[in-house]
Design a protein around this motif. Structure first.
Motif, PDB file in Angstrom:
ATOM      1  N   LEU A  48       5.375 -10.065   7.222  1.00  0.00           N
ATOM      2  CA  LEU A  48       5.208  -9.461   5.969  1.00  0.00           C
ATOM      3  C   LEU A  48       3.963  -8.862   5.733  1.00  0.00           C
ATOM      4  CD1 LEU A  48       6.987 -12.469   3.848  1.00  0.00           C
ATOM      5  CD2 LEU A  48       7.833  -9.954   4.243  1.00  0.00           C
ATOM      6  N   ALA A  49       3.177  -8.630   6.787  1.00  0.00           N
ATOM      7  CA  ALA A  49       1.506  -8.065   6.877  1.00  0.00           C
ATOM      8  C   ALA A  49       1.556  -6.729   6.143  1.00  0.00           C
ATOM      9  CB  ALA A  49       1.031  -8.056   8.267  1.00  0.00           C
ATOM     10  N   ASP A  50       2.739  -5.985   6.464  1.00  0.00           N
ATOM     11  CA  ASP A  50       2.719  -4.746   5.976  1.00  0.00           C
ATOM     12  C   ASP A  50       3.676  -4.454   4.876  1.00  0.00           C
ATOM     13  OD1 ASP A  50       0.706  -3.951   7.490  1.00  0.00           O
ATOM     14  OD2 ASP A  50       1.885  -3.564   9.232  1.00  0.00           O
ATOM     15  N   ALA A  51       4.549  -5.333   4.370  1.00  0.00           N
ATOM     16  CA  ALA A  51       5.528  -5.533   3.642  1.00  0.00           C
ATOM     17  C   ALA A  51       5.057  -5.219   2.035  1.00  0.00           C
ATOM     18  CB  ALA A  51       6.244  -6.905   3.623  1.00  0.00           C
ATOM     19  N   SER A  52       5.708  -4.565   1.266  1.00  0.00           N
ATOM     20  CA  SER A  52       5.346  -4.147  -0.014  1.00  0.00           C
ATOM     21  C   SER A  52       5.474  -5.796  -0.977  1.00  0.00           C
ATOM     22  CB  SER A  52       6.436  -3.329  -0.815  1.00  0.00           C
ATOM     23  OG  SER A  52       7.693  -3.936  -1.069  1.00  0.00           O
ATOM     24  N   PRO A  53       4.826  -5.965  -2.142  1.00  0.00           N
ATOM     25  CA  PRO A  53       4.717  -7.091  -2.902  1.00  0.00           C
ATOM     26  C   PRO A  53       6.249  -7.470  -3.330  1.00  0.00           C
ATOM     27  CG  PRO A  53       3.030  -5.632  -3.619  1.00  0.00           C
ATOM     28  CD  PRO A  53       3.617  -4.802  -2.664  1.00  0.00           C
ATOM     29  N   ALA A  54       7.162  -6.307  -3.705  1.00  0.00           N
ATOM     30  CA  ALA A  54       8.442  -6.720  -4.152  1.00  0.00           C
ATOM     31  C   ALA A  54       9.218  -7.279  -2.636  1.00  0.00           C
ATOM     32  CB  ALA A  54       9.087  -5.447  -4.458  1.00  0.00           C
ATOM     33  N   GLU A  55       8.880  -6.804  -1.563  1.00  0.00           N
ATOM     34  CA  GLU A  55       9.467  -7.433  -0.359  1.00  0.00           C
ATOM     35  C   GLU A  55       8.857  -8.952  -0.001  1.00  0.00           C
ATOM     36  OE1 GLU A  55      10.246  -3.441   2.178  1.00  0.00           O
ATOM     37  OE2 GLU A  55       8.042  -4.237   2.337  1.00  0.00           O
ATOM     38  N   VAL A  56       7.801  -8.990  -0.206  1.00  0.00           N
ATOM     39  CA  VAL A  56       7.147 -10.378  -0.060  1.00  0.00           C
ATOM     40  C   VAL A  56       7.923 -11.359  -0.954  1.00  0.00           C
ATOM     41  CG1 VAL A  56       5.296 -11.912  -0.272  1.00  0.00           C
ATOM     42  CG2 VAL A  56       5.053  -9.561   0.741  1.00  0.00           C
ATOM     43  N   ILE A  57       8.109 -10.999  -2.420  1.00  0.00           N
ATOM     44  CA  ILE A  57       8.591 -11.873  -3.289  1.00  0.00           C
ATOM     45  C   ILE A  57      10.166 -12.047  -2.953  1.00  0.00           C
ATOM     46  CG2 ILE A  57       9.204 -12.025  -5.515  1.00  0.00           C
ATOM     47  CD1 ILE A  57       6.704 -10.534  -6.366  1.00  0.00           C
TER      48      ILE A  57
END
Length: 238
Positions: A21-30
């Protein structure tokens, strides 16, 4: 499916998720946190401070029923309590849980309500760290709003880390101050009522002051005390 975590599992799981998730968007992390831990084992911890609306907006867009834990320390500005209610309604958050310090513990340790002056760390411990540990007991993972641009101990936070036996998700870790402001404006989010008065970061009344021009936002927290964190992010909550 929800997963059960223990300290031996959380550390490698967190490292793997951080890499993914290092380059994921905040929504993708959640969304990944939700899929990994499950809604019934995942909580968002929010101060409903000056920058909190952005994280809460993204959380609400992913799933407004994710539990949100709010610490009412007994020393908060009324404006912060009002802002909690405003954002809860505005974003349609369905499960905001307000938790408080133990009354017997306060009576024994801070009967005159002056512990903040003589021992700020002890005050934070009984009013923030201990209540949060109790509130997070049922959960296997939690989400918070720290950002690297806030500096200090936050400058190198990973997107996912182990917090004792829990997974701790930092979806805004890589978001810049400009990006945060852009999200705030695009979503037309209401500002914290104290922001217009020069409060760039808002915590408890006795330990919060206005930031001066050119100062970092968090300079107004525990000003002059050599303290930059309350303890909930530096002491494992397990």
């Amino acid at each position: 499916m929800s997963l059960a975590f223990d300290a031996d599992v959380a550390l490698p799981e967190a490292a793997d998720l951080h890499r993914r998730l290092a380059d994921a968007s905040p929504a993708e992390v959640i969304a990944t946190a939700l899929a990994t831990v499950g809604r019934d084992r995942l909580a968002v911890v929010s101060s409903f401070g000056t920058e909190s609306a952005v994280l809460l907006k993204i959380v609400a867009d992913v799933d407004p029923a994710i539990p949100v834990v709010f610490l009412d320390t007994g020393w908060l500005f009324q404006e912060t309590l009002d802002y909690r209610d405003t954002l809860t309604r505005r974003l349609g958050l369905r499960d905001v849980r307000t938790v408080s310090p133990d009354s017997e513990r306060l009576a024994a340790t801070d009967p005159e309500r002056d512990l903040w002056y003589s021992d700020a760390d002890a005050c934070c411990r009984i009013r923030k760290v201990e209540p949060l540990a109790r509130a997070l007991a049922p959960f296997a993972g939690w989400i918070n709003g720290r950002k690297r641009f806030q500096g200090g101990a936050r400058a190198a936070i990973p997107v996912v880390e182990a917090d004792g036996a829990r997974l701790k998700f930092n979806p805004l870790a890589a978001v810049s101050a400009d990006e945060l402001a852009a999200i705030f404006k695009l979503a037309d989010l209401p500002p914290h009522p104290l922001a217009a008065s020069g409060f760039a970061s808002v915590g408890c009344m006795p330990c919060t002051s206005r930031a001066q021009p050119g100062e970092d936002a968090r300079t107004g927290r525990w000003r002059g005390r050599g303290k930059t964190e309350c303890g909930i992010h530096t002491i494992a909550t397990s």
